[in-house]
Design a protein around this motif. Structure first.
Motif, PDB file in Angstrom:
ATOM      1  N   ASP A 128       0.932  -1.189  -0.006  1.00 54.29           N
ATOM      2  CA  ASP A 128       0.150  -0.102  -0.191  1.00 54.29           C
ATOM      3  C   ASP A 128       0.773   1.172   0.041  1.00 54.29           C
ATOM      4  O   ASP A 128       0.386   2.218  -0.390  1.00 54.29           O
ATOM      5  CB  ASP A 128      -1.001   0.145   1.264  1.00 54.29           C
ATOM      6  CG  ASP A 128      -1.824   1.272   1.395  1.00 54.29           C
ATOM      7  OD1 ASP A 128      -2.362   1.519   0.557  1.00 54.29           O
ATOM      8  OD2 ASP A 128      -1.345   1.794   2.387  1.00 54.29           O
ATOM      9  N   GLN A 160      -1.328   3.405  -4.214  1.00 57.34           N
ATOM     10  CA  GLN A 160      -2.510   4.108  -3.573  1.00 57.34           C
ATOM     11  C   GLN A 160      -3.987   3.796  -3.911  1.00 57.34           C
ATOM     12  O   GLN A 160      -4.211   3.461  -4.994  1.00 57.34           O
ATOM     13  CB  GLN A 160      -2.257   5.793  -3.849  1.00 57.34           C
ATOM     14  CG  GLN A 160      -1.064   6.267  -3.367  1.00 57.34           C
ATOM     15  CD  GLN A 160      -0.789   5.966  -2.041  1.00 57.34           C
ATOM     16  OE1 GLN A 160      -1.450   6.361  -1.042  1.00 57.34           O
ATOM     17  NE2 GLN A 160       0.675   5.432  -1.470  1.00 57.34           N
ATOM     18  N   LYS A 161      -4.800   3.978  -3.075  1.00 52.81           N
ATOM     19  CA  LYS A 161      -6.193   3.528  -3.306  1.00 52.81           C
ATOM     20  C   LYS A 161      -6.774   4.450  -4.554  1.00 52.81           C
ATOM     21  O   LYS A 161      -6.733   5.758  -4.346  1.00 52.81           O
ATOM     22  CB  LYS A 161      -6.985   3.677  -1.904  1.00 52.81           C
ATOM     23  CG  LYS A 161      -8.531   3.098  -2.044  1.00 52.81           C
ATOM     24  CD  LYS A 161      -9.243   3.159  -0.787  1.00 52.81           C
ATOM     25  CE  LYS A 161     -10.461   2.702  -0.738  1.00 52.81           C
ATOM     26  NZ  LYS A 161     -11.586   3.531  -1.132  1.00 52.81           N
ATOM     27  N   ARG A 205      -4.631  -1.762   4.400  1.00 57.08           N
ATOM     28  CA  ARG A 205      -4.941  -0.522   4.256  1.00 57.08           C
ATOM     29  C   ARG A 205      -5.953  -0.372   5.737  1.00 57.08           C
ATOM     30  O   ARG A 205      -5.680   0.714   6.389  1.00 57.08           O
ATOM     31  CB  ARG A 205      -5.808  -0.048   2.870  1.00 57.08           C
ATOM     32  CG  ARG A 205      -5.061   0.043   1.796  1.00 57.08           C
ATOM     33  CD  ARG A 205      -5.733   0.406   0.831  1.00 57.08           C
ATOM     34  NE  ARG A 205      -4.887   0.752  -0.429  1.00 57.08           N
ATOM     35  CZ  ARG A 205      -5.203   0.184  -1.850  1.00 57.08           C
ATOM     36  NH1 ARG A 205      -6.329  -0.156  -1.989  1.00 57.08           N
ATOM     37  NH2 ARG A 205      -4.303   0.554  -2.737  1.00 57.08           N
TER      38      ARG A 205
END
Length: 497
Positions: free
Chosen positions: A96, A100-101, A378
Motif C-alpha cells: 500500500d 494508492q487507493k 489499508r
C-alpha cells in the motif's frame, strides 16, 4: 517421437493462456496508464527510520517460497520465551505504501483481484517492477513491512499479539523443496541456510513452532489433504510433462504461520471495531456425499457436519492407505465446496473456516498477489495511524463478492491450462485405458482425474450413475488442447455402497 515433439511445438500454449484469461474476464495486459504510473515510482532508500516505524533489520528474517518466485510477500522470525512459549513475527510487504487507493494501478489490481499462475505464463496482479521489485521482500534489501506478532503456547494454541510497522531486511531467500527435504531428513542442509550464521537454528525453531500449531489445529478438527495438485514442468521453454506437488515440512511451516498471522489480523481489526472481509468455508456443500465416500471405505460419519469426525477419518485413511489418500482428498474437497470472502460487521458472529478449524480467518499475508490482502493492509494501517478506515461496509461487501468471483475464475484459468497441457501430452494415447477417480458428477457433466498422468477430463460415454470418489477405468476418446477438452469413456467401475 520426433514427429510428436514437433507437433507439440506447433501447439501455441502461450496463446491458449492469453485466451483463457480473456475467456474468464481478466485483463491480461497492463494499460499504458498503469505502466506509466509504476515506471515513475522510485525505489526508496532508508538512511533514517521513517516516523512510526521500528527498525527490525538486524533480526534474522528469511523467506520460503517456490524456487522461481520473486514476488516475496512475507518473512518470518521466531524467538523462544523463558516460559517455553515461542514468539513469532511475520513481516508482510507494505504494498500500500506504493499502490494508492483508487490509483490506476490499484483499480487494475482490484479488477483482476489476484495473480494468475497458469504454468505456462504468469499474469501478475501488479507489474513486475512492483511485485518482483520495489514491493517484494527481496534478499539484502531494506523494505517497509507490516509486522504481525503472535505467541505459540506450549499446547500449540496461539495468542494474537501486536500489529505494527517496521523496516526489515531479508537475510535468506529459501526454497520449499530444499528446506522441506532438509527438515524431514531426506536432504542436506541447503547452502542458502548454511551460509547465514544462526539461520539453521532459527529455521529449526520455526519448525518447532509450526509443528505445535499444526498439532493443536488437528486436535480442533483441521482437515488435512494431499491433493497431488498437478504442475506443468517447463525446460528451456518447452513442456516436459505434468508433475504433482507433494506436501513437505517447509510448506506446512508457512501454512501454519499464515493461518495464525491471518487470525491475528482479524483480532486486531475486530478490537478496533471496524468492518472487515473474512475468508470463510461454510458447512460442506455436500455432506451426504462425504458420508457416502466414508461409507465406501467402511467408516461412519455423523449425519450432521462434524469437522473433528471428518478430520479423524481423513487422518486414519492417510495412515491406512497413503497411496490412495490423494484421491480421497480430492473427492472430499470437491464435495465440501469452495471458500469465499464475506464482509463482517463489528460485533457480528463470524461464519468460520470449516476446513481450517478456525473461527476468525482472513487473507492478509500476500498483498503482492491478492487484492483482499491490500484491503486488509489499508484497514490496519489506518487503525495504527489513528485515521478512519478507508472502506465502508457497503464497499467491503461489494469487494468481497467480486473478489470471490475472481478467485473462482483464476482457478478456472489454471484448471483450463492444466487440461490444455494434459490434452497436448495425451494426444498420442487415443484408445488407451487408464485408472481414474471421479472428481465431479452433476448435471453439467461427469469428470475424472487420471492417476498417471495427473490429468482431468470429462466422461462423455458410460457416465450414468457415477459418484464423486468412485474408482473407474476409462478409455481416452479425444483430446483438444485449444479448448482444454479430454474426453473419456467409462469401461468399468468399482461398486458403491
Amino acid at each position: 517421437m520426433k514427429k510428436h515433439r514437433q507437433h507439440l511445438h506447433d501447439i501455441d500454449l502461450r496463446s491458449i493462456a492469453w485466451h483463457a484469461m480473456e475467456k474468464y474476464g481478466f485483463e491480461s495486459r497492463f494499460p499504458t496508464q498503469v505502466m506509466d504510473e509504476v515506471n515513475a515510482m522510485q525505489e526508496r532508500i532508508y538512511s533514517d527510520i521513517p516516523e512510526g516505524f521500528r527498525d527490525l533489520r538486524a533480526l534474522l528474517w528469511s523467506s520460503i517460497d517456490n524456487h522461481d518466485s520473486q514476488d516475496l510477500d512475507q518473512l518470518e522470525y521466531c524467538e523462544r520465551n523463558p516460559e517455553g512459549t515461542i514468539r513469532v513475527r511475520v513481516a508482510i510487504a507494505d504494498v500500500d505504501s506504493y499502490v494508492q487507493k483508487q490509483s490506476p494501478t490499484d483499480e487494475y489490481a482490484a479488477h483482476n483481484g489476484t495473480s494468475v499462475y497458469t504454468g505456462i505464463l504468469t499474469f501478475p496482479m501488479l507489474p513486475d517492477r512492483l511485485s518482483h521489485g520495489i514491493t517484494s521482500l527481496l534478499q539484502d534489501k531494506d523494505r517497509l513491512a507490516v509486522i504481525i506478532e503472535f505467541v505459540v503456547q506450549r499446547d500449540g494454541s496461539f495468542s494474537p499479539g501486536e500489529v505494527y510497522r517496521a523496516l526489515v531486511r531479508n537475510k535468506g531467500k529459501l526454497v520449499y523443496e530444499t528446506v522441506g527435504e532438509w527438515l524431514e531428513g531426506t536432504g542436506p542442509l541447503p547452502k542458502s541456510i548454511k551460509d547465514v550464521p544462526g539461520l539453521e537454528e532459527q529455521l529449526r525453531l520455526q519448525n518447532d513452532a509450526a509443528q505445535l500449531l499444526r498439532k493443536y489445529r488437528r486436535e480442533q478438527g483441521a482437515l488435512e489433504f494431499d491433493t497431488l495438485e498437478a504442475e506443468v514442468v517447463m525446460e528451456n521453454g518447452e513442456i516436459q510433462g505434468l508433475v504433482t506437488r507433494t506436501p513437505n515440512p517447509a510448506r506446512a511451516l508457512i501454512e501454519e504461520f499464515m493461518v495464525a498471522a491471518n487470525g491475528t489480523m482479524v483480532a486486531r481489526l475486530g478490537a478496533a471495531g471496524v468492518p472487515m472481509i473474512q475468508r470463510v468455508v461454510k458447512s460442506p456443500r455436500n455432506w451426504a456425499g462425504i458420508i457416502l465416500a466414508a461409507a465406501n471405505l467402511g467408516e461412519t460419519l455423523p449425519e450432521k457436519p462434524d469437522a473433528k469426525a471428518l478430520a479423524k477419518f481423513l487422518m486414519k485413511e492417510k495412515t491406512v492407505d497413503p497411496l490412495h489418500f490423494p484421491d480421497l482428498s480430492l473427492a472430499v474437497i470437491k464435495l465440501m465446496g469452495p471458500g469465499e470472502y464475506t464482509m463482517l460487521e463489528p460485533g457480528a458472529t463470524p461464519t468460520g473456516h470449516f476446513a481450517l478449524a478456525v473461527v476468525d480467518y482472513t487473507h492478509a499475508t500476500a498483498p503482492n498477489r491478492r487484492y483482499v490482502d491490500i484491503i486488509n493492509q489499508r484497514q490496519v494501517k489506518a487503525i495504527l495511524m489513528g485515521k478512519p478506515g478507508p472502506y465502508s461496509s457497503k464497499e467491503l461487501s461489494d469487494r468481497a463478492m467480486w473478489l470471490t468471483d475472481r478467485e473462482k475464475a483464476s482457478k478456472k484459468v489454471k484448471r483450463f491450462m492444466r487440461k490444455s497441457v494434459a490434452a497436448m501430452l495425451l494426444e498420442d494415447s487415443i484408445g488407451k485405458t487408464f485408472d481414474a477417480l471421479v472428481t465431479g458428477a452433476a448435471d453439467k457433466g461427469t469428470y475424472v482425474r487420471l492417476l498417471v498422468p495427473p490429468a482431468e477430463g470429462r466422461v462423455v460415454k458410460g457416465e450414468q450413475g457415477l459418484h464423486v470418489g468412485q474408482n473407474v477405468r476409462v478409455r481416452l476418446l479425444k483430446t483438444d488442447p485449444y479448448n482444454g477438452f479430454i474426453d473419456f469413456e467409462c469401461i468399468s467401475r468399482e461398486k458403491m455402497v
